[in-house]
Design a protein around this motif. Structure first.
Motif, PDB file in Angstrom:
ATOM      1  N   GLU B  90       0.871  -1.325   0.149  1.00 37.48           N
ATOM      2  CA  GLU B  90       0.178   0.044   0.075  1.00 37.48           C
ATOM      3  C   GLU B  90       0.781   1.243   0.214  1.00 37.48           C
ATOM      4  O   GLU B  90       1.493   1.260   1.003  1.00 37.48           O
ATOM      5  N   LEU B  91       0.691   2.004  -1.179  1.00 38.07           N
ATOM      6  CA  LEU B  91       1.693   3.140  -1.209  1.00 38.07           C
ATOM      7  C   LEU B  91       0.934   4.490  -0.803  1.00 38.07           C
ATOM      8  O   LEU B  91      -0.269   4.632  -1.123  1.00 38.07           O
ATOM      9  N   ASP B  92       1.765   5.270  -0.036  1.00 37.93           N
ATOM     10  CA  ASP B  92       1.360   6.718  -0.020  1.00 37.93           C
ATOM     11  C   ASP B  92       2.289   7.584  -0.669  1.00 37.93           C
ATOM     12  O   ASP B  92       3.314   7.060  -1.497  1.00 37.93           O
ATOM     13  N   GLU B  93       2.296   8.809  -0.909  1.00 38.72           N
ATOM     14  CA  GLU B  93       3.227   9.591  -1.311  1.00 38.72           C
ATOM     15  C   GLU B  93       4.881   9.553  -1.138  1.00 38.72           C
ATOM     16  O   GLU B  93       5.503   9.482  -1.850  1.00 38.72           O
ATOM     17  N   TYR B  94       4.745   9.312   0.207  1.00 36.28           N
ATOM     18  CA  TYR B  94       6.158   8.929   0.702  1.00 36.28           C
ATOM     19  C   TYR B  94       6.829   7.902   0.261  1.00 36.28           C
ATOM     20  O   TYR B  94       7.893   7.876  -0.366  1.00 36.28           O
ATOM     21  N   ALA B  95       5.801   6.819   0.238  1.00 34.46           N
ATOM     22  CA  ALA B  95       6.585   5.422  -0.409  1.00 34.46           C
ATOM     23  C   ALA B  95       6.774   5.465  -1.690  1.00 34.46           C
ATOM     24  O   ALA B  95       7.745   4.965  -2.314  1.00 34.46           O
ATOM     25  N   THR B  96       5.711   6.013  -2.636  1.00 31.57           N
ATOM     26  CA  THR B  96       6.245   6.321  -3.950  1.00 31.57           C
ATOM     27  C   THR B  96       7.306   6.892  -4.386  1.00 31.57           C
ATOM     28  O   THR B  96       7.922   6.672  -5.310  1.00 31.57           O
ATOM     29  N   ALA B  97       7.472   8.078  -3.502  1.00 30.80           N
ATOM     30  CA  ALA B  97       8.634   9.049  -3.998  1.00 30.80           C
ATOM     31  C   ALA B  97       9.864   8.194  -3.571  1.00 30.80           C
ATOM     32  O   ALA B  97      11.093   8.283  -3.977  1.00 30.80           O
ATOM     33  N   THR B  98       9.674   7.303  -2.368  1.00 33.76           N
ATOM     34  CA  THR B  98      11.102   6.623  -2.057  1.00 33.76           C
ATOM     35  C   THR B  98      11.355   5.704  -3.014  1.00 33.76           C
ATOM     36  O   THR B  98      12.579   5.433  -3.447  1.00 33.76           O
ATOM     37  N   ILE B  99      10.334   5.075  -3.811  1.00 28.21           N
ATOM     38  CA  ILE B  99      10.574   4.079  -4.746  1.00 28.21           C
ATOM     39  C   ILE B  99      11.158   4.706  -6.054  1.00 28.21           C
ATOM     40  O   ILE B  99      12.183   4.118  -6.655  1.00 28.21           O
ATOM     41  N   LEU B 100      10.590   5.875  -6.260  1.00 27.13           N
ATOM     42  CA  LEU B 100      10.792   6.459  -7.639  1.00 27.13           C
ATOM     43  C   LEU B 100      12.299   7.120  -7.322  1.00 27.13           C
ATOM     44  O   LEU B 100      13.327   7.015  -8.351  1.00 27.13           O
ATOM     45  N   ALA B 101      12.882   7.699  -6.018  1.00 23.11           N
ATOM     46  CA  ALA B 101      14.003   8.077  -6.121  1.00 23.11           C
ATOM     47  C   ALA B 101      15.023   7.178  -6.222  1.00 23.11           C
ATOM     48  O   ALA B 101      15.989   7.071  -6.530  1.00 23.11           O
ATOM     49  N   LYS B 102      14.569   5.788  -5.508  1.00 27.89           N
ATOM     50  CA  LYS B 102      15.740   4.817  -5.610  1.00 27.89           C
ATOM     51  C   LYS B 102      15.951   4.214  -6.962  1.00 27.89           C
ATOM     52  O   LYS B 102      17.072   4.010  -7.592  1.00 27.89           O
ATOM     53  N   ALA B 103      14.706   4.133  -7.735  1.00 30.19           N
ATOM     54  CA  ALA B 103      14.780   3.712  -9.342  1.00 30.19           C
ATOM     55  C   ALA B 103      15.849   4.611  -9.992  1.00 30.19           C
ATOM     56  O   ALA B 103      16.596   4.449 -10.798  1.00 30.19           O
ATOM     57  N   ILE B 104      15.609   5.913  -9.678  1.00 33.73           N
ATOM     58  CA  ILE B 104      16.273   7.060 -10.536  1.00 33.73           C
ATOM     59  C   ILE B 104      17.837   7.248  -9.931  1.00 33.73           C
ATOM     60  O   ILE B 104      18.566   7.453 -10.731  1.00 33.73           O
ATOM     61  N   LYS B 196      11.252  -0.877 -28.072  1.00 33.93           N
ATOM     62  CA  LYS B 196      12.040  -0.105 -27.121  1.00 33.93           C
ATOM     63  C   LYS B 196      12.141  -0.758 -25.736  1.00 33.93           C
ATOM     64  O   LYS B 196      11.207  -1.530 -25.231  1.00 33.93           O
ATOM     65  N   PRO B 197      13.090  -0.420 -25.035  1.00 35.88           N
ATOM     66  CA  PRO B 197      13.385  -1.634 -23.700  1.00 35.88           C
ATOM     67  C   PRO B 197      12.384  -1.168 -22.909  1.00 35.88           C
ATOM     68  O   PRO B 197      12.064   0.252 -22.355  1.00 35.88           O
ATOM     69  N   MET B 198      11.921  -2.039 -21.960  1.00 35.77           N
ATOM     70  CA  MET B 198      11.037  -1.773 -20.911  1.00 35.77           C
ATOM     71  C   MET B 198      11.447  -2.676 -19.717  1.00 35.77           C
ATOM     72  O   MET B 198      11.456  -4.025 -19.816  1.00 35.77           O
ATOM     73  N   ASP B 199      12.010  -1.891 -18.984  1.00 33.97           N
ATOM     74  CA  ASP B 199      12.821  -2.659 -17.739  1.00 33.97           C
ATOM     75  C   ASP B 199      11.826  -2.878 -16.506  1.00 33.97           C
ATOM     76  O   ASP B 199      11.377  -1.679 -15.879  1.00 33.97           O
ATOM     77  N   LYS B 200      11.265  -4.046 -16.347  1.00 36.19           N
ATOM     78  CA  LYS B 200      10.443  -4.328 -15.220  1.00 36.19           C
ATOM     79  C   LYS B 200      11.228  -4.626 -14.030  1.00 36.19           C
ATOM     80  O   LYS B 200      11.930  -5.635 -13.747  1.00 36.19           O
ATOM     81  N   LYS B 201      10.886  -3.958 -12.777  1.00 32.95           N
ATOM     82  CA  LYS B 201      11.457  -4.321 -11.731  1.00 32.95           C
ATOM     83  C   LYS B 201      10.176  -4.586 -10.640  1.00 32.95           C
ATOM     84  O   LYS B 201       9.250  -4.066 -10.553  1.00 32.95           O
ATOM     85  N   THR B 202      10.924  -5.135  -9.615  1.00 34.29           N
ATOM     86  CA  THR B 202       9.952  -5.279  -8.286  1.00 34.29           C
ATOM     87  C   THR B 202      10.778  -4.398  -7.121  1.00 34.29           C
ATOM     88  O   THR B 202      11.962  -3.858  -7.218  1.00 34.29           O
ATOM     89  N   LEU B 203      10.147  -4.318  -5.968  1.00 31.64           N
ATOM     90  CA  LEU B 203      10.712  -3.758  -4.883  1.00 31.64           C
ATOM     91  C   LEU B 203      11.874  -4.335  -4.386  1.00 31.64           C
ATOM     92  O   LEU B 203      13.001  -3.655  -4.060  1.00 31.64           O
ATOM     93  N   ALA B 204      11.993  -5.825  -4.634  1.00 36.14           N
ATOM     94  CA  ALA B 204      13.022  -6.567  -4.166  1.00 36.14           C
ATOM     95  C   ALA B 204      14.161  -6.028  -4.923  1.00 36.14           C
ATOM     96  O   ALA B 204      15.293  -5.821  -4.584  1.00 36.14           O
ATOM     97  N   ASP B 205      14.041  -6.044  -6.258  1.00 34.58           N
ATOM     98  CA  ASP B 205      15.127  -5.582  -7.146  1.00 34.58           C
ATOM     99  C   ASP B 205      15.656  -4.485  -6.909  1.00 34.58           C
ATOM    100  O   ASP B 205      16.897  -4.006  -7.168  1.00 34.58           O
ATOM    101  N   GLY B 207      16.139  -3.146  -3.846  1.00 27.32           N
ATOM    102  CA  GLY B 207      16.405  -3.424  -2.499  1.00 27.32           C
ATOM    103  C   GLY B 207      15.788  -2.810  -1.506  1.00 27.32           C
ATOM    104  O   GLY B 207      15.927  -2.428  -0.450  1.00 27.32           O
ATOM    105  N   LEU B 208      14.520  -2.663  -1.845  1.00 26.67           N
ATOM    106  CA  LEU B 208      13.591  -1.980  -0.763  1.00 26.67           C
ATOM    107  C   LEU B 208      12.649  -3.193  -0.422  1.00 26.67           C
ATOM    108  O   LEU B 208      12.176  -4.111  -1.064  1.00 26.67           O
ATOM    109  N   ASP B 209      12.191  -3.074   1.170  1.00 27.45           N
ATOM    110  CA  ASP B 209      11.296  -3.967   1.419  1.00 27.45           C
ATOM    111  C   ASP B 209      10.046  -3.123   2.177  1.00 27.45           C
ATOM    112  O   ASP B 209      10.105  -1.894   2.228  1.00 27.45           O
ATOM    113  N   ASP B 210       9.000  -3.863   2.438  1.00 29.59           N
ATOM    114  CA  ASP B 210       7.911  -3.139   3.110  1.00 29.59           C
ATOM    115  C   ASP B 210       8.312  -2.202   4.261  1.00 29.59           C
ATOM    116  O   ASP B 210       7.699  -1.173   4.353  1.00 29.59           O
TER     117      ASP B 210
END
Ligand SMILES: Cc1cc2nc3c(=O)[nH]c(=O)nc-3n(C[C@H](O)[C@H](O)[C@H](O)COP(=O)(O)OP(=O)(O)OC[C@H]3O[C@@H](n4cnc5c(N)ncnc54)[C@H](O)[C@@H]3O)c2cc1C
Ligand SMILES: Nc1ncnc2c1ncn2[C@@H]1O[C@H](COP(=O)(O)O)[C@@H](O)[C@H]1O
Lengths: 324, 256
Positions: B90-104, B196-205, B207-210
């Motif tokens: 379950e994501l809120d803005e904090y969680a979504t931003a944390t994931i995006l920042a990690k991916a970036i 074009k490349p579509m890189d699909k990742k999970t949270l584990a990929d 290094g993020l966990d709940d």
């Protein structure tokens, strides 16, 4: 433990924004109920003179931060100050107006403090001992109630006109706080102010809006005349904006501004769902449209089926008589 | 110039909202689009690339269906896409931003573009939070952007007009209507996008966990607003109706 409800006192050019008084008024009630203090935070250059007015709406304390570098709002400068103060005093909650500035600042402060933020709220209540906020989502098509159970402070931005500003005179204790703006990465190159005698759209009590039915930019003059009589702001539908008749800053709706006035007068606007998304929380809606089937009549409290070029000037004259 | 664009898939603006059996907002049968403000962000990224050279990567956090929004961006001309599927979290803005920042942070970037607000449950905070996590400056609600010599010069909308701000790159810029006119994907673009490349990742990929992304904000309940009721249509000739309306506004509605 985190203590106290804080309100960010938004000011611009020596004027406290009305939404600040609205938040203090409602914050006062919540603070009393929770047995906590209500504080305002006032930031800028030469702003101390405005601090007392915050007590007049119920603040127990006003933290004042003055610095020449804080004369104009910058994201970094204000974030550094507000986050710094919060780390020092550890309030339980921080409320801001949902304005361009409030929104910008709230997101940065919330992330710096690793806390939760609920934006664009239209209600606040206390449940148990926590603040619960009401947010319209999906363009007002659903309502969510949400809270931030653990992280502190709880943060929320609240739509202007949600609460009434009620004087509740207190002699606020004024505390000069020493927090610097730090390193500011946004360098202001230019500020362009549109000089307008009218209230800002998002804060206005009354809005007169025009749509495609206005037929051309020159005709907005009749809406301005009506707005002058009412002390109202002028808005527009996207059709009028896309036609280039008025600038995008006038647009009300899902991809424009969200407004909550006491009275919204829609002229030559059909009432598309994306338009309603921005104004359906108005307390009273008036529609003037020549098509009796127009969707706007389904939400309007009062409607006139007729030619706006005939009706609007007549309405202006009638209101002049009443208001004069 | 390496450009990352944050793209959220949202409900169509016409979508009818209903609640499911659990009292949550139901997405069944709803058509999904790219958040309209993110279209401006993608377009701006493409224009900068066309002028300065470089690469545009579009990134989304969402379920597998969010690939459609990313494909649309690829069809417009973006070079590659990253999708982070949050699974059951379950994501809120904090969680979504944390994931995006990690991916970036796994990418090279000079500029990050996003929309200033998502039109669904959006709250105009995710992009700003990403800037804060990455410790780079942000400029929000931008209607004009120039990139020159390692700096961005952005015009942003304020309530009383506009202001022009300069920030060093990398920076986060969020788009407001007026920034540009987004292009439509061409047939050729759509065909090319498929490869074009579509890189699909999970949270584990990532290094993020709940625990690292546990939401700060919790939704307590959802409801549908009371529909507004149609009121009175005031009859009569224009002059008579206008007089009556003025009277009702003062005496009945008490709003003037
Ligand atoms: C993604 C997306 C986002 C959008 N966001 C927004 C938004 O933020 N805001 C917004 O407003 N729209 C938005 N729209 C557009 C919306 O769908 C409508 O197209 C738009 O609101 C129509 O504007 P209108 O009512 O002025 O024009 P129309 O629908 O053309 O209506 C004009 C009305 O004027 C009446 N009229 C004409 N002449 C007269 C006269 N002489 N006297 C009286 N009445 C007259 C007509 O009967 C008609 O009802 C969005 C659309 C999309 C797809
Ligand atoms: N799940 C997501 N995936 C990618 N980008 C997002 C996501 N959520 C928000 N954003 C970006 O952040 C902007 C603001 O979103 P919000 O804070 O939700 O209103 C959007 O316009 C997107 O650019």
């Amino acid at each position: 433990m985190a203590q106290g409800i804080w309100v960010f006192a938004e000011q611009r050019e020596g004027q406290i924004k009305k939404v600040t008084f609205e938040l203090l008024s409602e914050g006062r009630k919540a603070a009393d109920q929770l047995g906590q203090e209500l504080c305002a935070v006032l930031v800028g250059k030469g702003v101390a003179g405005m601090a007392e007015s915050l007590g007049e709406y119920g603040a127990d304390k006003v933290y004042v931060v003055e610095n020449d570098a804080l004369e104009n709002y910058t994201t970094d400068g204000y974030t550094n100050v507000i986050a710094g103060l919060i780390k020092q005093y550890e309030p339980a909650a921080l409320l801001l107006g949902c304005t361009v500035t409030g929104r910008d600042l709230a997101a940065q402060v919330a992330q710096r403090l690793q806390t939760g933020l609920m934006t664009d709220c239209t209600g606040m209540e206390i449940s148990g001992d926590q603040l619960v906020f009401t947010r319209p989502v999906y363009a007002g098509k659903a309502i969510v109630k949400a809270a931030c159970p653990e992280a502190r402070p709880v943060m929320a931005t609240i739509r202007p006109n949600t609460f009434a500003a009620v004087p509740n005179a207190k002699q606020a204790e004024i505390i000069k706080a020493e927090v610097g703006p730090g390193d500011v990465r946004q360098i202001i190159k230019d500020i362009v102010r549109q000089i307008s005698e009218r209230p800002e759209l998002t804060e206005a009590d009354i809005i007169v809006s025009g749509g495609r039915g206005m037929k051309g930019p020159e005709n907005f003059k009749i809406l301005e005349e009506l707005a002058d009589v009412l002390g109202a702001a002028v808005g527009a539908s996207r059709a009028a904006v896309d036609a280039g008749w008025v600038s995008h800053s006038f647009q009300v709706g899902q991809t424009g501004k969200t407004v909550s006035p006491v009275l919204y007068i829609a002229c030559g606007i059909s009432g598309a769902i994306q338009h309603l998304a921005g104004m359906s929380s108005a307390k009273c809606i008036v529609a003037i449209n020549k098509d009796e089937e127009a969707n706007i009549f389904k939400v309007a409290d009062y409607g006139i089926v007729g030619d706006l070029f005939e009706v609007v000037p007549l309405l202006t004259d009638e209101l002049k008589k009443i208001i004069a | 110039m390496k450009i990352a664009v944050l793209v959220k898939q949202t409900f169509d603006t016409e979508a009818k909202i209903i609640l499911d059996v659990n009292g949550k907002i139901s997405s069944s049968g709803v058509s999904l689009i790219m958040n309209p403000y993110d279209e401006f962000a993608v377009e701006e990224g493409l224009r900068i690339k066309e002028k300065e050279g470089g690469e545009v990567t579009v990134i989304s956090v969402g379920g597998q269906q969010a690939q459609d929004a990313l494909r649309q961006a690829l069809a417009m001309g973006a070079d590659k896409a990253v999708l982070v599927d949050q699974g059951e979290a379950e994501l809120d803005e904090y969680a979504t931003a944390t994931i995006l920042a990690k991916a970036i942070s796994d990418l090279e970037y000079d500029l990050i573009l996003g929309g200033f607000r998502a039109i669904d449950d959006g709250s105009a905070q995710v992009a700003g939070r990403v800037a804060e996590i990455l410790n780079i400056p942000v400029v929000n609600v931008v209607t004009g952007l120039e990139i020159e010599g390692g700096k961005a010069v952005a015009t942003r909308e304020t309530e009383s007009g506009s202001e022009v701000l300069e920030v060093p790159l990398p920076a986060v810029i969020t788009a407001q209507k007026g920034l540009n006119e987004p292009r439509y994907p061409s047939m050729k673009g759509i065909m090319k996008a498929k490869k074009k490349p579509m890189d699909k990742k999970t949270l584990a990929d990532l290094g993020l966990d709940d625990g690292k992304i546990s939401a700060k904000v919790k939704a307590l309940s959802f409801s549908l607003p009371e529909p507004r009721k149609a009121g009175k249509v005031i009859p009569g000739e224009a002059a008579e109706a206008a007089r009556e309306l003025a009277r009702l506004l003062r005496e009945e509605a008490k709003v003037i």
